[in-house]
Write a protein that holds these residues in place. Structure first.
Motif, short mmCIF file in Angstrom:
data_model
loop_
_atom_site.label_atom_id
_atom_site.label_comp_id
_atom_site.label_asym_id
_atom_site.label_seq_id
_atom_site.Cartn_x
_atom_site.Cartn_y
_atom_site.Cartn_z
N UNK A 131 -4.07 15.16 20.54
CA UNK A 131 -3.09 15.93 19.78
C UNK A 131 -2.12 16.68 20.69
N UNK A 132 -2.23 16.47 22.00
CA UNK A 132 -1.41 17.22 22.94
C UNK A 132 0.09 17.06 22.66
N UNK A 133 0.53 15.82 22.43
CA UNK A 133 1.95 15.59 22.17
C UNK A 133 2.42 16.32 20.92
N UNK A 166 2.97 16.89 35.69
CA UNK A 166 2.27 17.64 34.65
C UNK A 166 2.81 17.28 33.27
N UNK A 167 4.14 17.23 33.16
CA UNK A 167 4.77 16.87 31.89
C UNK A 167 4.38 15.46 31.48
N UNK A 168 4.17 14.59 32.46
CA UNK A 168 3.74 13.22 32.19
C UNK A 168 2.28 13.14 31.76
N UNK A 169 1.57 14.27 31.80
CA UNK A 169 0.19 14.30 31.35
C UNK A 169 -0.84 13.98 32.41
N UNK A 170 -0.45 14.01 33.68
CA UNK A 170 -1.38 13.67 34.76
C UNK A 170 -2.23 14.88 35.13
N UNK A 171 -3.50 14.61 35.47
CA UNK A 171 -4.33 15.68 36.00
C UNK A 171 -4.14 15.79 37.51
N UNK A 206 3.98 23.42 31.34
CA UNK A 206 4.49 22.21 30.70
C UNK A 206 5.42 22.57 29.55
N UNK A 207 5.02 23.54 28.74
CA UNK A 207 5.86 23.96 27.62
C UNK A 207 7.20 24.47 28.10
N UNK A 208 7.20 25.30 29.14
CA UNK A 208 8.44 25.83 29.68
C UNK A 208 9.31 24.71 30.23
N UNK A 209 8.68 23.77 30.96
CA UNK A 209 9.44 22.66 31.54
C UNK A 209 10.09 21.81 30.46
N UNK A 210 9.38 21.56 29.37
CA UNK A 210 9.95 20.76 28.29
C UNK A 210 11.05 21.51 27.55
N UNK A 214 12.80 18.85 30.59
CA UNK A 214 11.95 17.80 31.16
C UNK A 214 11.25 17.04 30.04
N UNK A 215 11.11 15.72 30.22
CA UNK A 215 10.44 14.89 29.24
C UNK A 215 9.52 13.91 29.95
N UNK A 216 8.43 13.48 29.31
CA UNK A 216 7.55 12.48 29.93
C UNK A 216 8.30 11.24 30.34
N UNK A 217 8.00 10.75 31.54
CA UNK A 217 8.59 9.51 32.02
C UNK A 217 9.93 9.68 32.69
N UNK A 218 10.52 10.87 32.64
CA UNK A 218 11.85 11.06 33.24
C UNK A 218 11.68 11.34 34.73
N UNK A 219 12.57 10.80 35.53
CA UNK A 219 12.48 10.97 36.98
C UNK A 219 13.74 11.58 37.58
N UNK A 220 14.63 12.12 36.75
CA UNK A 220 15.85 12.71 37.30
C UNK A 220 15.68 14.21 37.50
#
Length: 220
Positions: A131-133, A166-171, A206-210, A214-220
Protein backbone atom coordinates in the motif's frame (compact mmCIF):
# COMPACT_ATOMS: atom_id res chain seq x y z
CA UNK A 1 25.01 0.32 20.71
CA UNK A 2 22.57 1.60 23.34
CA UNK A 3 19.65 -0.80 23.88
CA UNK A 4 16.37 0.37 22.35
CA UNK A 5 13.70 1.04 24.96
CA UNK A 6 10.27 -0.04 23.73
CA UNK A 7 6.83 0.73 25.15
CA UNK A 8 3.84 -1.30 23.92
CA UNK A 9 0.50 0.52 24.21
CA UNK A 10 -2.36 -1.93 23.77
CA UNK A 11 -5.48 -2.76 25.82
CA UNK A 12 -5.57 -6.36 24.56
CA UNK A 13 -3.65 -7.82 27.49
CA UNK A 14 -3.04 -11.30 26.11
CA UNK A 15 -1.74 -10.05 22.78
CA UNK A 16 0.33 -7.25 24.32
CA UNK A 17 1.99 -9.44 26.93
CA UNK A 18 2.74 -12.14 24.35
CA UNK A 19 4.36 -9.56 22.07
CA UNK A 20 6.30 -8.05 24.96
CA UNK A 21 7.59 -11.48 26.00
CA UNK A 22 8.70 -12.21 22.44
CA UNK A 23 10.44 -8.86 21.99
CA UNK A 24 12.25 -9.27 25.32
CA UNK A 25 14.12 -12.16 23.72
CA UNK A 26 15.83 -9.67 21.41
CA UNK A 27 19.17 -8.72 23.03
CA UNK A 28 19.10 -5.12 21.80
CA UNK A 29 15.54 -4.35 22.97
CA UNK A 30 14.45 -3.36 26.47
CA UNK A 31 10.68 -3.78 26.70
CA UNK A 32 8.94 -1.69 29.35
CA UNK A 33 5.74 -2.66 31.19
CA UNK A 34 2.76 -2.66 28.84
CA UNK A 35 0.51 0.42 28.89
CA UNK A 36 -3.19 -0.45 28.44
CA UNK A 37 -4.38 3.11 27.80
CA UNK A 38 -3.30 6.63 26.91
CA UNK A 39 -2.96 7.85 30.49
CA UNK A 40 -0.58 5.04 31.40
CA UNK A 41 1.27 5.45 28.10
CA UNK A 42 1.97 9.11 28.78
CA UNK A 43 3.01 8.43 32.37
CA UNK A 44 5.45 5.69 31.35
CA UNK A 45 6.79 7.77 28.47
CA UNK A 46 7.58 10.58 30.90
CA UNK A 47 9.26 8.35 33.51
CA UNK A 48 10.81 5.52 31.47
CA UNK A 49 11.84 7.52 28.37
CA UNK A 50 11.22 4.91 25.66
CA UNK A 51 12.82 5.36 22.25
CA UNK A 52 9.92 3.71 20.42
CA UNK A 53 6.20 3.33 21.17
CA UNK A 54 4.34 0.42 19.59
CA UNK A 55 0.79 1.78 19.58
CA UNK A 56 -2.56 0.16 18.88
CA UNK A 57 -5.20 2.43 17.32
CA UNK A 58 -8.08 0.81 19.24
CA UNK A 59 -7.68 1.37 22.99
CA UNK A 60 -11.12 0.59 24.33
CA UNK A 61 -13.08 3.85 24.35
CA UNK A 62 -9.95 5.80 23.39
CA UNK A 63 -8.83 6.61 19.87
CA UNK A 64 -5.18 5.64 19.46
CA UNK A 65 -4.70 8.59 17.10
CA UNK A 66 -5.52 10.96 19.98
CA UNK A 67 -2.90 9.19 22.10
CA UNK A 68 -0.46 9.56 19.22
CA UNK A 69 -1.17 13.31 19.15
CA UNK A 70 -0.52 13.68 22.89
CA UNK A 71 2.69 11.66 22.76
CA UNK A 72 4.02 13.64 19.80
CA UNK A 73 3.09 16.94 21.49
CA UNK A 74 4.73 16.16 24.82
CA UNK A 75 7.57 13.88 23.68
CA UNK A 76 8.42 14.79 20.07
CA UNK A 77 11.60 12.73 20.01
CA UNK A 78 9.80 9.46 20.74
CA UNK A 79 9.26 7.39 17.60
CA UNK A 80 5.80 5.87 17.19
CA UNK A 81 5.08 2.66 15.29
CA UNK A 82 1.40 1.79 14.92
CA UNK A 83 0.47 -1.88 15.32
CA UNK A 84 -3.16 -2.24 14.31
CA UNK A 85 -5.81 -4.80 13.49
CA UNK A 86 -6.49 -2.87 10.27
CA UNK A 87 -4.23 -2.18 7.32
CA UNK A 88 -6.63 0.16 5.51
CA UNK A 89 -5.00 3.00 3.61
CA UNK A 90 -7.13 5.65 5.37
CA UNK A 91 -5.91 4.55 8.79
CA UNK A 92 -2.29 4.47 7.66
CA UNK A 93 -2.49 7.94 6.10
CA UNK A 94 -4.04 9.41 9.24
CA UNK A 95 -1.38 7.85 11.45
CA UNK A 96 1.50 9.06 9.28
CA UNK A 97 0.05 12.57 9.04
CA UNK A 98 -0.07 12.68 12.82
CA UNK A 99 3.54 11.60 13.26
CA UNK A 100 3.79 7.81 13.13
CA UNK A 101 6.95 6.56 11.42
CA UNK A 102 5.77 2.99 10.91
CA UNK A 103 2.56 1.03 10.48
CA UNK A 104 2.15 -2.72 10.90
CA UNK A 105 -0.84 -5.03 10.89
CA UNK A 106 -1.20 -7.27 13.93
CA UNK A 107 -1.00 -10.27 11.64
CA UNK A 108 2.69 -9.54 10.95
CA UNK A 109 5.40 -11.58 12.64
CA UNK A 110 7.17 -10.53 15.82
CA UNK A 111 10.40 -10.68 13.83
CA UNK A 112 9.13 -7.95 11.52
CA UNK A 113 7.90 -5.89 14.47
CA UNK A 114 11.38 -6.07 16.01
CA UNK A 115 12.98 -5.07 12.70
CA UNK A 116 10.65 -2.09 12.27
CA UNK A 117 11.26 -0.99 15.87
CA UNK A 118 15.01 -1.04 15.23
CA UNK A 119 14.56 0.95 12.05
CA UNK A 120 12.35 3.51 13.79
CA UNK A 121 14.91 4.00 16.55
CA UNK A 122 17.52 4.71 13.86
CA UNK A 123 15.34 7.36 12.20
CA UNK A 124 13.93 4.97 9.62
CA UNK A 125 10.32 4.22 8.75
CA UNK A 126 8.24 1.36 7.41
CA UNK A 127 4.90 0.94 5.66
CA UNK A 128 3.34 -2.17 4.14
CA UNK A 129 4.90 -2.41 0.65
CA UNK A 130 1.61 -3.30 -1.02
CA UNK A 131 0.00 0.00 0.00
CA UNK A 132 3.06 2.26 0.01
CA UNK A 133 2.25 3.86 -3.35
CA UNK A 134 -1.36 4.58 -2.39
CA UNK A 135 -0.32 6.02 0.96
CA UNK A 136 2.28 8.32 -0.58
CA UNK A 137 -0.17 9.55 -3.19
CA UNK A 138 -2.69 10.37 -0.47
CA UNK A 139 -0.03 12.14 1.59
CA UNK A 140 1.09 14.20 -1.38
CA UNK A 141 -2.47 15.21 -2.31
CA UNK A 142 -1.52 17.19 -5.38
CA UNK A 143 2.25 17.31 -5.04
CA UNK A 144 4.77 20.03 -5.75
CA UNK A 145 2.68 21.57 -8.52
CA UNK A 146 0.38 22.95 -5.83
CA UNK A 147 2.57 23.79 -2.81
CA UNK A 148 5.88 24.75 -4.45
CA UNK A 149 8.06 22.52 -2.27
CA UNK A 150 11.76 22.61 -3.18
CA UNK A 151 14.68 20.49 -2.08
CA UNK A 152 17.51 22.27 -0.24
CA UNK A 153 20.20 23.65 -2.54
CA UNK A 154 22.89 22.13 -0.32
CA UNK A 155 22.25 18.51 -1.32
CA UNK A 156 25.27 16.94 -3.01
CA UNK A 157 24.85 15.03 -6.30
CA UNK A 158 25.42 11.76 -4.44
CA UNK A 159 22.81 12.65 -1.82
CA UNK A 160 20.33 13.35 -4.62
CA UNK A 161 21.11 9.94 -6.11
CA UNK A 162 20.48 8.27 -2.76
CA UNK A 163 17.24 10.21 -2.38
CA UNK A 164 16.10 9.13 -5.85
CA UNK A 165 16.81 5.53 -4.88
CA UNK A 166 14.63 5.97 -1.80
CA UNK A 167 11.82 7.34 -3.99
CA UNK A 168 12.29 4.29 -6.21
CA UNK A 169 11.52 2.13 -3.18
CA UNK A 170 15.00 0.67 -2.66
CA UNK A 171 16.25 -0.35 0.75
CA UNK A 172 19.77 0.40 2.00
CA UNK A 173 21.33 -2.76 0.58
CA UNK A 174 19.70 -2.19 -2.81
CA UNK A 175 20.85 1.44 -2.86
CA UNK A 176 24.39 0.32 -2.11
CA UNK A 177 24.26 -2.18 -4.98
CA UNK A 178 22.80 0.30 -7.47
CA UNK A 179 25.31 3.06 -6.67
CA UNK A 180 28.33 0.84 -6.02
CA UNK A 181 28.67 1.99 -2.42
CA UNK A 182 29.10 0.25 0.90
CA UNK A 183 26.14 -0.05 3.26
CA UNK A 184 27.95 2.18 5.76
CA UNK A 185 28.41 4.89 3.14
CA UNK A 186 24.73 4.72 2.24
CA UNK A 187 23.90 5.01 5.95
CA UNK A 188 26.05 8.14 6.20
CA UNK A 189 24.43 9.71 3.13
CA UNK A 190 20.99 8.86 4.54
CA UNK A 191 21.75 10.50 7.88
CA UNK A 192 23.06 13.60 6.11
CA UNK A 193 19.95 13.70 3.92
CA UNK A 194 17.57 13.53 6.87
CA UNK A 195 19.43 16.34 8.60
CA UNK A 196 19.47 18.59 5.51
CA UNK A 197 15.82 17.92 4.75
CA UNK A 198 14.96 18.49 8.43
CA UNK A 199 12.92 15.28 8.63
CA UNK A 200 13.00 12.37 11.04
CA UNK A 201 12.51 9.32 8.85
CA UNK A 202 13.08 7.93 5.37
CA UNK A 203 9.31 8.00 4.83
CA UNK A 204 9.22 11.74 5.51
CA UNK A 205 12.20 12.23 3.17
CA UNK A 206 10.43 10.35 0.38
CA UNK A 207 7.25 12.35 0.87
CA UNK A 208 9.15 15.64 0.77
CA UNK A 209 11.11 14.55 -2.32
CA UNK A 210 7.92 13.63 -4.17
CA UNK A 211 6.30 16.92 -3.20
CA UNK A 212 9.37 18.58 -4.74
CA UNK A 213 8.81 16.71 -8.01
CA UNK A 214 10.83 13.51 -7.69
CA UNK A 215 9.08 10.44 -9.07
CA UNK A 216 9.95 6.72 -9.17
CA UNK A 217 12.11 5.81 -12.13
CA UNK A 218 13.18 9.38 -12.91
CA UNK A 219 16.90 9.99 -13.33
CA UNK A 220 17.05 13.73 -14.03
Amino acid sequence: MQPIRVLIVDDHAVFAEALAARLRREPDLVVLPVAPDGRRALALTATERPHVLVLDLALGAENGLDVLDRVRERHPHVRVVVLSATDEVDAIVQAVRRGAVGFLAKTESAELVARVVRGAARRGGWLPPDVLGDVLRRLLDGGAERDGTRLPAGLTPREREVLQCMVDGLNRAQIAERLGLSANTVRTHTQNLLAKLDVHSVLEAITLAMRAGMRPGRRD
